[in-house]
Write an enzyme that holds these catalytic residues in place. Structure first.
Site, PDB file in Angstrom:
ATOM      1  N   PRO A 120       8.027  -0.188  16.819  1.00 22.39           N
ATOM      2  CA  PRO A 120       9.240   0.439  16.606  1.00 22.39           C
ATOM      3  C   PRO A 120       9.997  -0.128  15.406  1.00 22.39           C
ATOM      4  O   PRO A 120      10.078  -1.243  15.190  1.00 22.39           O
ATOM      5  CB  PRO A 120      10.226   0.050  17.901  1.00 22.39           C
ATOM      6  CG  PRO A 120       9.247  -0.488  18.956  1.00 22.39           C
ATOM      7  CD  PRO A 120       8.089  -0.993  18.174  1.00 22.39           C
ATOM      8  N   GLU A 121      10.403   0.753  14.709  1.00 26.48           N
ATOM      9  CA  GLU A 121      11.083   0.456  13.316  1.00 26.48           C
ATOM     10  C   GLU A 121      12.604   0.702  13.715  1.00 26.48           C
ATOM     11  O   GLU A 121      13.139   1.148  14.585  1.00 26.48           O
ATOM     12  CB  GLU A 121      10.583   1.124  12.238  1.00 26.48           C
ATOM     13  CG  GLU A 121       9.077   0.963  12.001  1.00 26.48           C
ATOM     14  CD  GLU A 121       8.694   0.950  10.425  1.00 26.48           C
ATOM     15  OE1 GLU A 121       9.549   0.814   9.560  1.00 26.48           O
ATOM     16  OE2 GLU A 121       7.400   1.208  10.069  1.00 26.48           O
TER      17      GLU A 121
END
Ligand SMILES: [Zn+2]
Length: 272
Positions: free
Chosen positions: A2-3
């Protein structure tokens, strides 16, 4: 992994609904990356005041005191549900509140939930202390960005990923922003002119805002904030497009490895 946009969309998916909720119980699964830092029962009775984000950390402010820092690690996702199913083998943290259960699902267990007495306490500073400026806010200013790059001799891609100048520009968005700005990922950060730094500054904000918008527009489908949708359908210009034609000029997209991470760029659009 996840960014920042995924973390921000996760925040948006439950922040309003959990605000004001009182913690009723806490369930821990297997150990996460770091220990909770307090007894689970210490959290019972506290109220979740707000959910903020700092870099890729979500900060749950508690009343009368303390906060929880949550990180999704490599594979984590958070869901906030009124009556979730019984926890599965990869569900390692449940915050049961008067308004629903916030659950961390994390198969690889690089995620974490850490309690801190305040944002200034040692345990919080250890995680948040070195983070750069937020790219999605007023603090992200072009002149200061250029000044900060002047002090960095590594490649611009590495400097973006390190998160000390600006936080939360991960591997995908670094490649995409550098493409938009027409900058070769291998250029040393301190060599960028003010004009080119300005273009990169604008590109970073634009790429991340677009990703949050796209994630936000799919929010209504999120029964499980991140877990079911994975990455947003970002129309990548270069990322993961090795040997495919550049969308601007049809030149073959190149892939190189920088610090064990793939970087994608167009050798024609990003000459230097
Ligand atoms: Zn091109």
């Amino acid at each position: 992994m996840p960014e920042l946009p995924e973390v921000e969309v996760t925040r948006l998916s439950f922040a309003d609904r959990i605000a004001g909720a009182v913690v009723q119980s806490v369930r821990l699964g297997q150990p996460l990356r770091w220990p909770l830092g307090c007894q689970p029962q210490d959290l019972v009775g506290r109220r979740v005041v707000a959910v903020r984000r700092r870099g890729k950390y979500l900060l749950l402010d508690l009343h009368p005191q303390g906060l929880l820092l949550m990180h999704l690690g490599m594979s984590g996702s958070l869901a906030f549900e009124l009556s979730p199913p019984a926890p599965g083998r990869h569900d390692h943290f449940d915050l049961v509140t008067s308004r629903g259960t916030l659950r961390l699902h994390d198969p690889r267990r690089f995620g974490a939930v850490v309690h801190a007495d305040s944002e200034q306490s040692a345990s919080a500073l250890k995680l948040l202390g070195r983070l750069g400026v937020e790219p999605l806010g007023q603090d992200f200013q072009a002149a200061a960005f250029h000044r900060a790059l002047k002090g960095k001799r590594s490649s611009i891609k590495q400097v973006l990923l390190a998160g000390e100048v600006v936080v939360g520009v991960g591997n995908i968005y670094a490649s995409e922003a550098l493409f938009r700005a027409g900058i070769r990922p291998t250029v040393r950060a301190h060599r960028l002119s003010r004009a080119r730094a300005d273009r990169l500054h604008a590109a970073i904000a634009a790429v991340l805002e677009q990703a949050v918008r796209q994630g936000g527009s799919t929010l209504r489908d999120f029964s499980n904030a991140l877990g079911q949708t994975g990455y947003f359908q970002l129309e990548a210009q270069v990322y993961d497009r090795e040997a495919q034609p550049c969308r601007q000029c049809s030149t073959s997209i190149k892939r190189i490895v920088q610090q064990q991470r793939s970087t994608y760029f167009c050798p024609a659009c990003q000459r230097a």
